[in-house]
Design an enzyme around this catalytic site. Structure first.
Site, PDB file in Angstrom:
ATOM      1  N   ARG A 101       8.678  27.343   4.058  1.00  0.00           N
ATOM      2  CA  ARG A 101       7.735  27.804   2.896  1.00  0.00           C
ATOM      3  C   ARG A 101       7.961  26.999   1.598  1.00  0.00           C
ATOM      4  NH1 ARG A 101       7.695  31.228   6.946  1.00  0.00           N
ATOM      5  NH2 ARG A 101       9.848  30.921   6.616  1.00  0.00           N
ATOM      6  N   THR A 102       9.216  27.179   1.032  1.00  0.00           N
ATOM      7  CA  THR A 102       9.445  27.088  -0.358  1.00  0.00           C
ATOM      8  C   THR A 102       9.470  25.767  -0.444  1.00  0.00           C
ATOM      9  OG1 THR A 102      10.744  29.015  -0.364  1.00  0.00           O
ATOM     10  CG2 THR A 102      10.894  27.503  -2.233  1.00  0.00           C
ATOM     11  N   LYS A 156      30.396  14.293   1.910  1.00  0.00           N
ATOM     12  CA  LYS A 156      31.745  13.256   1.784  1.00  0.00           C
ATOM     13  C   LYS A 156      32.512  14.003   0.661  1.00  0.00           C
ATOM     14  CE  LYS A 156      28.604   9.444   2.517  1.00  0.00           C
ATOM     15  NZ  LYS A 156      27.999   8.302   1.728  1.00  0.00           N
ATOM     16  N   HIS A 164      15.266  34.745  -6.081  1.00  0.00           N
ATOM     17  CA  HIS A 164      14.322  33.876  -5.468  1.00  0.00           C
ATOM     18  C   HIS A 164      12.988  34.153  -6.382  1.00  0.00           C
ATOM     19  CE1 HIS A 164      12.169  31.283  -3.156  1.00  0.00           C
ATOM     20  NE2 HIS A 164      12.122  31.756  -1.726  1.00  0.00           N
ATOM     21  N   ARG A 176      17.610  24.893  -3.896  1.00  0.00           N
ATOM     22  CA  ARG A 176      17.927  26.048  -3.121  1.00  0.00           C
ATOM     23  C   ARG A 176      19.618  26.001  -2.780  1.00  0.00           C
ATOM     24  NH1 ARG A 176      14.969  28.744   1.774  1.00  0.00           N
ATOM     25  NH2 ARG A 176      13.800  29.586  -0.108  1.00  0.00           N
TER      26      ARG A 176
END
Ligand code: CP
Length: 313
Positions: free
Chosen positions: A59-60, A87, A137, A109
């Site tokens: 969704r986000t 890496k 959030h 995120r």
């Protein structure tokens, strides 16, 4: 309406009631763009936005991308597995390299609480927190508050129950901060092992019995168990959790007749929510998703597009 005086959106905690209302009002005016035949305005033409997601998202991530495209910004998506962090490159070095390309915004995120705050310190570009660990959030809470206001006409004075894994949920934390700031009365419910210590200090009431928590509520918000943030299982079995904390149609009858049922997703049907509730007449779960686009458009616009009084056409 004043201009939004922030470079970054890191949490609901940093927002005043006036700023939250400015975001909601701006989202209100931008929502109709998604209902047009041509779902695009030139407002953010020439701006570039990088979506940087270290954790999975449906969704986000999608709604930030849709929101940016509807405002004509250029977008680019980067995931942890496709970046050079695999890496050994650090978050700060990654950020400095992204900054060298001169984006206007980074949407991050991350599994670590505070990662967007760290990024914001070293980036000239604005940073939007799309979920950091168990911290916040903010865009989810803002779209939840927008949806509640849309359905109920107000936030102040509403009785809201948030039920589930409160301790590990950044959605719960942002909603508690935002909803109490806006004058709602919030009750939290869940197993004692999933309740933060001293949660009452956040201005909420605790009711461990979910059936009692639902009683007389205007809004019932359900949350999934955040298994990825628990080092060991905090309840005996999923079936026992579902039996005691799963919300079905019978339990919802204890709320107000016009209760709305919310869930930020992803849902675990048959665990925290039964399908008869998720797909039932009180559910606004897909309205939350639709409103997520409008609220994220508003946030992009306020951070890099100018004042609300600017004409949007
Ligand atoms: N609500 C939410 O954050 O969903 P995603 O994890 O799919 O983005």
């Amino acid at each position: 309406m004043g201009r939004f005086a922030h470079k970054d959106l890191l949490g609901v905690a940093q927002l005043s009631v006036e700023e939250i209302n400015l975001i909601l009002d701006t989202a209100d005016s931008l929502k109709e763009i998604s209902e047009r035949d041509v779902k695009k305005v030139p407002t953010l033409r020439g701006k570039s936005i990088i979506n940087f997601f270290y954790e999975p998202s449906t969704r986000t991530r999608t709604s930030f991308e849709v929101a940016a495209k509807r405002l004509s910004a250029d977008t680019l998506s980067l995931s942890a597995s496709s970046s050079s962090m695999v890496k050994g490159e650090t978050l700060i070095d990654t950020a400095r390299n992204l900054q060298a390309m001169n984006p206007d915004l980074i949407v991050l995120r991350h599994s670590s609480s505070g990662a967007p705050h760290l990024l914001a310190r070293v980036m000239e570009a604005g940073v939007i927190n799309a979920g950091d660990g168990i911290n916040e959030h903010p865009t989810q809470a803002l779209l939840d508050i927008f949806t509640i206001r849309e359905k109920k006409g107000r936030i102040e004075g509403l009785h809201i129950a948030i039920i589930g894994d409160i301790a590990h949920s950044r959605v719960a934390r942002s909603n508690i901060i935002g909803l109490t700031k806006m004058g709602a009365r919030v009750t939290v419910s869940g197993p004692p092992t999933m309740m933060p210590l001293d949660v009452e200090k956040m201005g909420v009431r605790v009711e461990y019995d979910p059936r009692k928590a639902v009683e007389g509520k205007d809004v019932v918000m359900l949350l999934r168990i955040q298994l990825e943030r628990q080092s060991k299982l905090l309840f005996p079995t999923v079936r026992e959790y579902a039996n005691f904390f799963g919300i079905n149609g019978e339990v919802i009858k204890r709320a107000k007749e016009d209760v709305i049922v919310m869930h930020p997703g992803p849902m675990n049907r048959g665990v925290e929510i039964e399908s008869e509730v998720a797909d039932g007449p009180h559910s606004v779960i897909l309205d939350q998703v639709a409103n997520g686009v409008a609220v994220r458009m508003a946030i992009l616009y306020l951070l890099i597009g100018g004042a609300k009084s600017d004409k949007v056409d």
